[in-house]
Write a protein that holds these residues in place. Structure first.
Motif, PDB file in Angstrom:
ATOM      1  N   ARG A  23      22.815  -9.276  17.340  1.00  0.00           N
ATOM      2  CA  ARG A  23      20.996 -10.174  16.367  1.00  0.00           C
ATOM      3  C   ARG A  23      20.859  -9.088  15.871  1.00  0.00           C
ATOM      4  O   ARG A  23      20.673  -8.011  16.701  1.00  0.00           O
ATOM      5  CB  ARG A  23      20.512 -10.914  16.865  1.00  0.00           C
ATOM      6  N   GLU A  42       9.418  -8.603  17.340  1.00  0.00           N
ATOM      7  CA  GLU A  42      10.440 -10.137  18.476  1.00  0.00           C
ATOM      8  C   GLU A  42      10.713  -9.486  19.854  1.00  0.00           C
ATOM      9  O   GLU A  42       9.948 -10.333  20.314  1.00  0.00           O
ATOM     10  CB  GLU A  42      11.005 -10.584  17.814  1.00  0.00           C
ATOM     11  N   SER A  81       9.641 -12.097  24.780  1.00  0.00           N
ATOM     12  CA  SER A  81      11.924 -12.332  24.854  1.00  0.00           C
ATOM     13  C   SER A  81      11.564 -12.913  23.154  1.00  0.00           C
ATOM     14  O   SER A  81      11.205 -12.284  22.998  1.00  0.00           O
ATOM     15  CB  SER A  81      11.142 -13.791  25.660  1.00  0.00           C
ATOM     16  N   ILE A  82      12.920 -12.954  23.338  1.00  0.00           N
ATOM     17  CA  ILE A  82      14.060 -13.066  22.059  1.00  0.00           C
ATOM     18  C   ILE A  82      14.802 -14.272  22.658  1.00  0.00           C
ATOM     19  O   ILE A  82      15.575 -14.440  23.433  1.00  0.00           O
ATOM     20  CB  ILE A  82      14.523 -12.023  21.105  1.00  0.00           C
ATOM     21  N   ASP A  83      14.934 -14.926  21.056  1.00  0.00           N
ATOM     22  CA  ASP A  83      16.285 -15.689  20.932  1.00  0.00           C
ATOM     23  C   ASP A  83      17.424 -15.132  21.103  1.00  0.00           C
ATOM     24  O   ASP A  83      17.907 -14.732  20.196  1.00  0.00           O
ATOM     25  CB  ASP A  83      16.026 -16.969  20.472  1.00  0.00           C
ATOM     26  N   ILE A  84      18.497 -14.927  22.039  1.00  0.00           N
ATOM     27  CA  ILE A  84      20.035 -15.306  22.206  1.00  0.00           C
ATOM     28  C   ILE A  84      21.113 -16.326  22.485  1.00  0.00           C
ATOM     29  O   ILE A  84      20.829 -17.246  23.307  1.00  0.00           O
ATOM     30  CB  ILE A  84      20.362 -14.043  23.180  1.00  0.00           C
ATOM     31  N   LYS A  85      21.663 -16.699  20.745  1.00  0.00           N
ATOM     32  CA  LYS A  85      22.598 -18.296  21.750  1.00  0.00           C
ATOM     33  C   LYS A  85      22.144 -19.472  22.413  1.00  0.00           C
ATOM     34  O   LYS A  85      21.688 -20.139  22.905  1.00  0.00           O
ATOM     35  CB  LYS A  85      23.394 -17.019  22.167  1.00  0.00           C
ATOM     36  N   GLY A  86      20.364 -19.081  21.724  1.00  0.00           N
ATOM     37  CA  GLY A  86      19.969 -20.359  21.656  1.00  0.00           C
ATOM     38  C   GLY A  86      18.816 -20.623  23.291  1.00  0.00           C
ATOM     39  O   GLY A  86      18.084 -21.483  23.799  1.00  0.00           O
ATOM     40  N   ARG A  87      18.946 -19.162  23.408  1.00  0.00           N
ATOM     41  CA  ARG A  87      18.586 -19.140  25.232  1.00  0.00           C
ATOM     42  C   ARG A  87      17.269 -17.830  24.939  1.00  0.00           C
ATOM     43  O   ARG A  87      17.475 -16.862  23.813  1.00  0.00           O
ATOM     44  CB  ARG A  87      19.011 -18.550  26.315  1.00  0.00           C
ATOM     45  N   GLU A  88      16.051 -18.425  25.601  1.00  0.00           N
ATOM     46  CA  GLU A  88      14.825 -17.000  25.898  1.00  0.00           C
ATOM     47  C   GLU A  88      15.067 -16.186  26.608  1.00  0.00           C
ATOM     48  O   GLU A  88      15.884 -16.681  28.419  1.00  0.00           O
ATOM     49  CB  GLU A  88      13.528 -18.263  26.165  1.00  0.00           C
TER      50      GLU A  88
END
Lengths: 500, 128
Positions: free
Chosen positions: A307, A313, A318-325
């Motif tokens: 992404r 960010e 933390s960042i969002d990857i595929k709906g997970r923190e």
């Protein structure tokens, strides 16, 4: 219209009236006063960064020994330096590792030890010549015994850098640190809002001859760094400075487990606010700097982008990857980057640091091309055995033993009716079953977790997998997990033996 | 306090943890557990006063119980406060404050050692 010159700004440094702020402070100033107001108000914006910069090293001159030697090879504390430059000059590169200690100690540690004033063991060899008769030299020196110790870093201060993550089920050890399995973490590097080149992305003030803060001393920009890729926003700098003036607060050796040695370099660049355009550029914030999160699980030059992400960010934790923190870690120190920008600001405010007019601008249209490779890289399909002998999962151990004997293969992929891979048995598994008197079905003695290869993979990648899992053969499967061949460590050794 | 319970291969299939909990009535708070065919390892939180009882119950069933009372050492001289350790720690020992100072909360440490190999500056260690 604001239009200032570097000599005007230097006059203000001299008389103490200069207005200098850090790149972090400038964000708010431009927001409040606008670009024109900020350009009137502020003369200089200071930047700073402190992170791992592998492409670093130091030129050393040892002076001549009696009788003299033309060094052909040299080691400093068992770390080899390059001495293909005159008789007693050498270049110690940061990432070179110790012959005895390996990754624990390397060129970066020699550099840190030199700054600390620690003693360094020198060993050099030479074939001996009429003018330089000496063949072997052993001595112990410290930094004060060197005529020069000039840091010259071919590639430092990346404008920004890709962040790293790992999609595979295995932990990876990389130059971006430990990457935990299944997108377990994200690591990144760079000072964002304080990043030197991100505050002057068009290189309107930074160029060859710009005076900078380097490792706690005053240094200079030599010019574009290697792999300078200004067109894509990944500019780099080649810099130099006097190691004898540097401080271990801002130059630190490091080891990345499973990868190797690197040098943490502290650098700060002053940006003269010549006009509104410069003021606007220095107002860049973490939210404006965009980079990519790259999947290091794919062992290729072209790793997939997971992404896009901003430094804001990344630095939020933390960042969002595929709906997970997913938790993020910085590898560079923001605290120390801030300290450098602050120190440079103090030097300027106290008249201890003056700006220089760059002699040449940095190129703004370069791209970094991949390597030209003239020899084909072998694929798994080129060297695998296609007439692979498989065995059905419901076959008996006796049948398996017979197949191993007849085909003189040590590995039998175990398959179902439609040739789908479900396991593997080796001659050793069969011997073990026989020794334990378990004349059972193959299914019950096979290894179910099979390490496999694809036929379109490079042999180098498959070879590394063999090595990591300590197996000597891998079935080659297609997309449907059907067995289409087998590749063994013997196939691979034969390939490399042929090439040599 | 934190304890590590090690269960060997030969007893890994037996419900000794459940038995020990039922026998003592002590509610183990399991922070981490790893089981495979070779062995099992559990990190759990208990009250200091319960240590002896739960230890006896587990040890009598063949498990090994260790106190995790020597957490990670932080060498502030070597540390450059990059924060590399933050994202690999399973129990959030490390964090950054508002001023980007690294904060280390030793009491959360389960001595797994993951941060040691992550730290580029050799600033973290465990006593053996």
């Amino acid at each position: 219209m604001v239009n200032k010159s570097i000599s005007e700004i230097n006059d203000r440094i001299k008389d103490g009236s200069v207005s200098v702020v850090t790149a972090e402070e400038m964000v708010g100033i431009v927001a409040e006063l606008g670009a024109e107001g900020a350009a009137k108000e502020v003369d200089i914006v200071t930047t700073g960064t402190f992170g791992a910069m592998c492409s670093s090293g130091v030129f050393l001159n040892f002076g001549h020994s009696e009788p003299p030697i033309k060094m052909q090879k040299i080691w400093l504390n068992d770390v080899e330096a390059y001495t293909g430059v005159a008789a007693v000059d050498a270049y110690i590169g940061a990432t070179q590792v110790s012959e005895t200690l390996g990754m624990e100690y390397g060129g970066a540690h020699v550099i840190e030890d030199l700054i600390r004033g620690n003693a360094i063991d020198v060993h050099a060899i030479s074939p001996g010549t009429d003018c330089y008769p000496r063949k072997i030299l052993d001595t112990t020196i410290d930094i004060n015994d060197l005529n020069q110790a000039i840091m010259l870093n071919p590639r430092n201060a990346y404008q920004k850098y890709n962040a790293a993550t790992n999609s595979t089920s295995q932990k990876l050890y990389t130059y971006m640190g430990s990457l935990m399995p299944n997108f377990g973490n994200v690591t990144y590097s760079g000072a964002g809002v304080l990043s030197p080149l991100s505050n002057d992305p068009e290189y309107r003030t930074i160029g060859t001859g710009t005076r900078i803060f380097l490792g706690g001393a005053q240094g200079y920009i030599v010019g574009q760094g290697t792999q300078h890729s200004s067109k894509s926003g990944f500019g780099t700098l080649m810099v130099q400075g006097d190691l004898k003036e540097m401080d271990t607060e801002f130059i630190r050796a490091s080891t990345f487990t499973g990868y190797g040695v690197s040098l943490y370099v502290g650098m700060g660049i002053p940006i003269p606010v010549l006009d509104e355009k410069v003021a606007l550029a220095t107002a860049v914030s973490d939210a404006d700097i965009i980079t990519k999160v790259i999947d290091y699980g794919i062992p290729s030059r072209d790793r997939p982008v997971v992404r896009q992400v901003t430094y804001e960010e990344l630095r939020s934790g933390s960042i969002d990857i595929k709906g997970r923190e997913v938790v993020t870690s910085s590898l560079s120190s923001f605290k120390r980057s801030r300290q450098i920008a602050g120190l440079l600001k103090d030097w300027i405010a106290h008249g201890e640091f003056f700006l220089s007019q760059p002699a040449e601008k940095l190129p703004s249209d370069t791209v970094s091309r991949p390597m030209k490779q003239t020899r084909g890289t072998p694929m798994v399909k080129d060297i695998m055995s296609k007439n692979v002998i498989t065995i059905h999962k419901n076959a008996s151990v006796y049948e398996a033993a017979k197949k191993v004997m007849d085909a003189s293969f040590n590995h039998l992929p175990v398959v179902t009716e439609n040739n789908t891979l479900v396991g593997i048995v080796t001659a050793w598994d069969i011997s073990k079953a026989v020794a334990q008197n378990t004349f059972d079905l193959v299914e019950n003695i096979m290894t179910k977790k099979v390490i496999t290869a694809m036929d379109s993979e490079q042999v180098t990648i498959a070879a590394r997998r063999l090595e990591q899992h300590r197996v000597s053969a891998m079935p080659v499967v297609d997309e449907q997990n059907h067995v289409i061949g087998i590749i063994t460590s013997d196939d691979i050794s034969m390939l490399f033996a042929r090439r040599n | 306090m934190k304890i590590r319970i090690i269960i060997d291969q030969d007893i890994v299939t037996r419900p000794i943890l459940a038995e020990a909990i039922l026998e003592t009535g002590i509610p183990l708070n399991i922070a981490q557990a790893h089981f495979d065919s070779a062995a099992g390892e559990i990190i759990a939180d208990i009250k200091d006063t319960e240590y002896r009882m739960i230890k006896n119950a587990l040890v009598s069933r063949g498990a090994e119980v260790l106190k995790l009372d020597t957490p990670i050492n932080w060498d502030e001289e070597e540390c450059v406060e990059c924060g590399a350790c933050i994202s690999v720690c399973p129990t959030k020992v490390f964090s950054m404050d508002m001023e980007w100072n690294l904060k280390v909360d030793n009491t959360k440490c389960i001595q797994c050692g993951t941060c040691i190999e992550m730290c580029p500056h050799d600033a973290l260690s465990l006593d053996v």
